[in-house]
Design a protein around this motif. Sequence first.
Motif, PDB file in Angstrom:
ATOM      1  N   VAL A 197     -74.070  34.234  48.940  1.00 12.76           N
ATOM      2  CA  VAL A 197     -74.968  34.164  47.784  1.00 12.76           C
ATOM      3  C   VAL A 197     -74.770  35.388  46.884  1.00 12.76           C
ATOM      4  CG1 VAL A 197     -77.368  34.173  47.012  1.00 12.76           C
ATOM      5  CG2 VAL A 197     -76.690  32.775  48.983  1.00 12.76           C
ATOM      6  N   LEU A 198     -74.764  36.571  47.501  1.00 13.84           N
ATOM      7  CA  LEU A 198     -74.563  37.803  46.720  1.00 13.84           C
ATOM      8  C   LEU A 198     -73.206  37.806  46.041  1.00 13.84           C
ATOM      9  CD1 LEU A 198     -76.028  40.446  49.221  1.00 13.84           C
ATOM     10  CD2 LEU A 198     -77.049  39.646  47.086  1.00 13.84           C
ATOM     11  N   PHE A 199     -72.187  37.382  46.772  1.00 17.73           N
ATOM     12  CA  PHE A 199     -70.832  37.361  46.233  1.00 17.73           C
ATOM     13  C   PHE A 199     -70.721  36.446  45.021  1.00 17.73           C
ATOM     14  CE2 PHE A 199     -66.739  34.947  46.404  1.00 17.73           C
ATOM     15  CZ  PHE A 199     -65.948  35.916  45.789  1.00 17.73           C
ATOM     16  N   VAL A 200     -71.221  35.230  45.142  1.00 14.16           N
ATOM     17  CA  VAL A 200     -71.110  34.258  44.051  1.00 14.16           C
ATOM     18  C   VAL A 200     -71.871  34.725  42.820  1.00 14.16           C
ATOM     19  CG1 VAL A 200     -71.721  31.922  43.299  1.00 14.16           C
ATOM     20  CG2 VAL A 200     -70.669  32.277  45.543  1.00 14.16           C
ATOM     21  N   VAL A 201     -73.111  35.198  43.021  1.00 15.72           N
ATOM     22  CA  VAL A 201     -73.938  35.622  41.879  1.00 15.72           C
ATOM     23  C   VAL A 201     -73.346  36.856  41.204  1.00 15.72           C
ATOM     24  CG1 VAL A 201     -76.190  36.518  41.189  1.00 15.72           C
ATOM     25  CG2 VAL A 201     -76.042  34.615  42.802  1.00 15.72           C
ATOM     26  N   ILE A 202     -72.947  37.852  41.993  1.00 18.85           N
ATOM     27  CA  ILE A 202     -72.401  39.078  41.401  1.00 18.85           C
ATOM     28  C   ILE A 202     -71.027  38.829  40.802  1.00 18.85           C
ATOM     29  CG2 ILE A 202     -71.556  41.404  41.934  1.00 18.85           C
ATOM     30  CD1 ILE A 202     -73.810  41.596  44.014  1.00 18.85           C
ATOM     31  N   ASN A 203     -70.198  38.064  41.523  1.00 17.81           N
ATOM     32  CA  ASN A 203     -68.833  37.830  41.072  1.00 17.81           C
ATOM     33  C   ASN A 203     -68.788  37.009  39.788  1.00 17.81           C
ATOM     34  OD1 ASN A 203     -65.918  36.216  41.622  1.00 17.81           O
ATOM     35  ND2 ASN A 203     -65.984  38.398  42.118  1.00 17.81           N
ATOM     36  N   THR A 212     -68.502  29.180  53.860  1.00 18.26           N
ATOM     37  CA  THR A 212     -69.721  28.442  54.224  1.00 18.26           C
ATOM     38  C   THR A 212     -69.574  27.655  55.513  1.00 18.26           C
ATOM     39  OG1 THR A 212     -69.072  26.466  52.973  1.00 18.26           O
ATOM     40  CG2 THR A 212     -70.293  28.171  51.782  1.00 18.26           C
ATOM     41  N   GLY A 213     -68.392  27.630  56.056  1.00 17.70           N
ATOM     42  CA  GLY A 213     -68.143  26.747  57.207  1.00 17.70           C
ATOM     43  C   GLY A 213     -68.585  27.278  58.545  1.00 17.70           C
ATOM     44  N   THR A 214     -68.970  28.552  58.637  1.00 19.10           N
ATOM     45  CA  THR A 214     -69.281  29.136  59.950  1.00 19.10           C
ATOM     46  C   THR A 214     -70.734  28.956  60.361  1.00 19.10           C
ATOM     47  OG1 THR A 214     -69.829  31.282  58.968  1.00 19.10           O
ATOM     48  CG2 THR A 214     -67.514  30.901  59.554  1.00 19.10           C
ATOM     49  N   GLY A 215     -71.637  28.787  59.405  1.00 23.76           N
ATOM     50  CA  GLY A 215     -73.055  28.667  59.718  1.00 23.76           C
ATOM     51  C   GLY A 215     -73.696  29.989  60.074  1.00 23.76           C
ATOM     52  N   ASN A 216     -72.979  31.086  59.882  1.00 27.60           N
ATOM     53  CA  ASN A 216     -73.502  32.419  60.166  1.00 27.60           C
ATOM     54  C   ASN A 216     -74.503  32.818  59.077  1.00 27.60           C
ATOM     55  OD1 ASN A 216     -73.769  35.343  60.109  1.00 27.60           O
ATOM     56  ND2 ASN A 216     -72.068  35.392  61.578  1.00 27.60           N
ATOM     57  N   PRO A 217     -75.764  33.118  59.426  1.00 34.07           N
ATOM     58  CA  PRO A 217     -76.770  33.427  58.392  1.00 34.07           C
ATOM     59  C   PRO A 217     -76.424  34.666  57.574  1.00 34.07           C
ATOM     60  CG  PRO A 217     -77.617  33.903  60.596  1.00 34.07           C
ATOM     61  CD  PRO A 217     -76.346  33.141  60.783  1.00 34.07           C
ATOM     62  N   ASN A 259     -69.405  29.299  33.376  1.00 33.31           N
ATOM     63  CA  ASN A 259     -69.494  30.045  34.634  1.00 33.31           C
ATOM     64  C   ASN A 259     -70.921  30.135  35.159  1.00 33.31           C
ATOM     65  OD1 ASN A 259     -66.729  31.247  35.440  1.00 33.31           O
ATOM     66  ND2 ASN A 259     -66.807  31.542  33.227  1.00 33.31           N
ATOM     67  N   THR A 260     -71.915  30.063  34.264  1.00 31.47           N
ATOM     68  CA  THR A 260     -73.305  29.991  34.724  1.00 31.47           C
ATOM     69  C   THR A 260     -73.533  28.660  35.444  1.00 31.47           C
ATOM     70  OG1 THR A 260     -74.086  31.391  32.913  1.00 31.47           O
ATOM     71  CG2 THR A 260     -75.717  30.004  33.993  1.00 31.47           C
ATOM     72  N   GLY A 261     -73.018  27.585  34.856  1.00 33.23           N
ATOM     73  CA  GLY A 261     -73.101  26.281  35.511  1.00 33.23           C
ATOM     74  C   GLY A 261     -72.352  26.259  36.823  1.00 33.23           C
ATOM     75  N   ALA A 262     -71.181  26.923  36.855  1.00 29.13           N
ATOM     76  CA  ALA A 262     -70.378  26.983  38.082  1.00 29.13           C
ATOM     77  C   ALA A 262     -71.113  27.736  39.182  1.00 29.13           C
ATOM     78  CB  ALA A 262     -69.039  27.648  37.788  1.00 29.13           C
ATOM     79  N   THR A 263     -71.912  28.729  38.806  1.00 31.59           N
ATOM     80  CA  THR A 263     -72.711  29.464  39.794  1.00 31.59           C
ATOM     81  C   THR A 263     -73.693  28.524  40.488  1.00 31.59           C
ATOM     82  OG1 THR A 263     -72.577  31.481  38.450  1.00 31.59           O
ATOM     83  CG2 THR A 263     -74.287  31.405  40.146  1.00 31.59           C
ATOM     84  N   GLY A 264     -74.382  27.721  39.684  1.00 29.44           N
ATOM     85  CA  GLY A 264     -75.312  26.753  40.248  1.00 29.44           C
ATOM     86  C   GLY A 264     -74.618  25.716  41.106  1.00 29.44           C
ATOM     87  N   ALA A 265     -73.472  25.219  40.640  1.00 30.18           N
ATOM     88  CA  ALA A 265     -72.733  24.181  41.370  1.00 30.18           C
ATOM     89  C   ALA A 265     -72.193  24.709  42.694  1.00 30.18           C
ATOM     90  CB  ALA A 265     -71.590  23.666  40.500  1.00 30.18           C
ATOM     91  N   THR A 266     -71.684  25.946  42.689  1.00 30.46           N
ATOM     92  CA  THR A 266     -71.106  26.531  43.904  1.00 30.46           C
ATOM     93  C   THR A 266     -72.159  26.725  44.985  1.00 30.46           C
ATOM     94  OG1 THR A 266     -69.429  27.702  42.589  1.00 30.46           O
ATOM     95  CG2 THR A 266     -69.821  28.494  44.827  1.00 30.46           C
ATOM     96  N   LEU A 267     -73.314  27.263  44.615  1.00 29.84           N
ATOM     97  CA  LEU A 267     -74.377  27.490  45.597  1.00 29.84           C
ATOM     98  C   LEU A 267     -75.049  26.186  46.019  1.00 29.84           C
ATOM     99  CD1 LEU A 267     -75.948  30.798  44.223  1.00 29.84           C
ATOM    100  CD2 LEU A 267     -74.370  30.487  46.144  1.00 29.84           C
ATOM    101  N   SER A 268     -75.069  25.217  45.113  1.00 32.26           N
ATOM    102  CA  SER A 268     -75.609  23.908  45.461  1.00 32.26           C
ATOM    103  C   SER A 268     -74.729  23.218  46.496  1.00 32.26           C
ATOM    104  CB  SER A 268     -75.731  23.036  44.205  1.00 32.26           C
ATOM    105  OG  SER A 268     -76.123  21.723  44.539  1.00 32.26           O
ATOM    106  N   GLU A 269     -73.425  23.315  46.279  1.00 37.74           N
ATOM    107  CA  GLU A 269     -72.475  22.711  47.223  1.00 37.74           C
ATOM    108  C   GLU A 269     -72.543  23.393  48.582  1.00 37.74           C
ATOM    109  OE1 GLU A 269     -67.629  22.016  47.666  1.00 37.74           O
ATOM    110  OE2 GLU A 269     -68.483  22.709  45.763  1.00 37.74           O
ATOM    111  N   ALA A 270     -72.752  24.717  48.569  1.00 39.69           N
ATOM    112  CA  ALA A 270     -72.762  25.471  49.817  1.00 39.69           C
ATOM    113  C   ALA A 270     -74.041  25.262  50.616  1.00 39.69           C
ATOM    114  CB  ALA A 270     -72.569  26.965  49.516  1.00 39.69           C
ATOM    115  N   PHE A 271     -75.197  25.199  49.932  1.00 34.43           N
ATOM    116  CA  PHE A 271     -76.468  25.190  50.641  1.00 34.43           C
ATOM    117  C   PHE A 271     -77.374  24.016  50.303  1.00 34.43           C
ATOM    118  CE2 PHE A 271     -75.248  29.701  49.954  1.00 34.43           C
ATOM    119  CZ  PHE A 271     -74.956  30.023  51.272  1.00 34.43           C
TER     120      PHE A 271
END
Length: 432
Positions: free
Chosen positions: A290-296, A278-283, A121-133
């Motif tokens: 980011v907060l959701f993925v890291v905390i969740n 991630t699809g809306t481009g809303n900052p 899940n630590t690796g998944a955190t990195g992969a999820t945020l990498s894919e998003a941003f």
Amino acid sequence: MTDSATTTEATASAEFEHEPVPLSHRKSLYTVSAVWFGFPMILTNAVPGGLVVAMLGFWQGVGAILVANAIMFVYVSLLSWRAGRTGKSFSLQAIETFGTAGYAIASGFLSTVVVGWFAFNTGATGATLSEAFGWNEMLVAAIAGIVFIAVTYLGIRALSVLGTIAAPLFIVAVIIAMVIAAQTNDFSAVFSYAGEDVPNPMTFGVAVTAIMATFADSGTMTADFTRWARNGKEAVLATVTAFPIASLVAQISGAVFVAAGAIVAPAVNGGNFAPILTGTGNPWLNVFLVLFVVINLGSVCTHCLYNGALGWSHLTRSTMRLLTLILGIIGVIVAVAGAWQYFASWLALLGVLVPPLGAVLIADQIILARRNAGRSEKRFRANALLAWAVGAAAALISHLFVPSLSDAVVGLVVGCVAYLALEQFSAKKEIH
């Protein structure tokens, strides 16, 4: 006065690795519930919920989710009830059943598997945020891993606080994702969703196992959390917040997103709804993601690391906090190296071997509790180890040759029956 205050503070922060939690240090129902409630309500638990629906269709998939959660409720609640009554951790429970030396096999196995889930899940955190941003996956995983280690180091109170934040944040994320997805997808078609057309469709039994395997490991080690409850009843009530409540929220959410057609390649991605955000481009939404993925994902990482550190601290006669640092660093190295991607299926398969272990604990400490009261300690309790092996073998045979059945359920039933039969045979042998 200073020495007394220091001693009191040290005792208050103790994790009681080698002894039962005394009644004077037990936590409130809210605190223990927050620890469990924030654990299963995670993004990686929405994935299997969506996956079984993609394979079976909405109603059959939801049926598998409900069956699996009902079994997990009974299974984890029984182990929690015992922990709440005794204050004993999983390792201390295992000593009673498997012996003062034999417990090391059970505790070492589970404590290692959950550290594997921490790395995953630590690796998944990195992969999820990498894919998003497009961020550096290894760097993100490393930073996130260090944060997760730091939170775990603080102990059970930190897990409670994190759970209090993580669960509501998940619900908010689901609502936002549904609002976004509803603009392009028809949620009214959810109930008629028939599933994906795949070459090798999943059976109902395999679906039940897939749902159970996600939390079979930490579910079996529930005593590490619920030993802090004031009594057995409150330990069970705390468990209810996880199974079925939090677990169902996560898995049904994933199921609904898949059935609405909001997930790309659901037979592969399951109910992972993070890409929708991630699809809306809303900052502001990006900051929220980011907060959701890291905390969740941090919630599951810290809980798994806590399980592993507590188990290994008892095995090595050390402290939970020292093992948190050692095991956490190992897990982060595995995550950063990218090896986490290769052992998800192995972790799930190992999860099949866990339910019979818990079944033996339940049979020994609950079903046969009166008969075993006051028995002397042994280094190895052969019946317990043999029954676990028989249950695990039955689960593996089911996995390989009878895919229509649930491996986890087969292991549970066979492990329990095997132990009761072996104990009955032993008792008759002693009489004669």
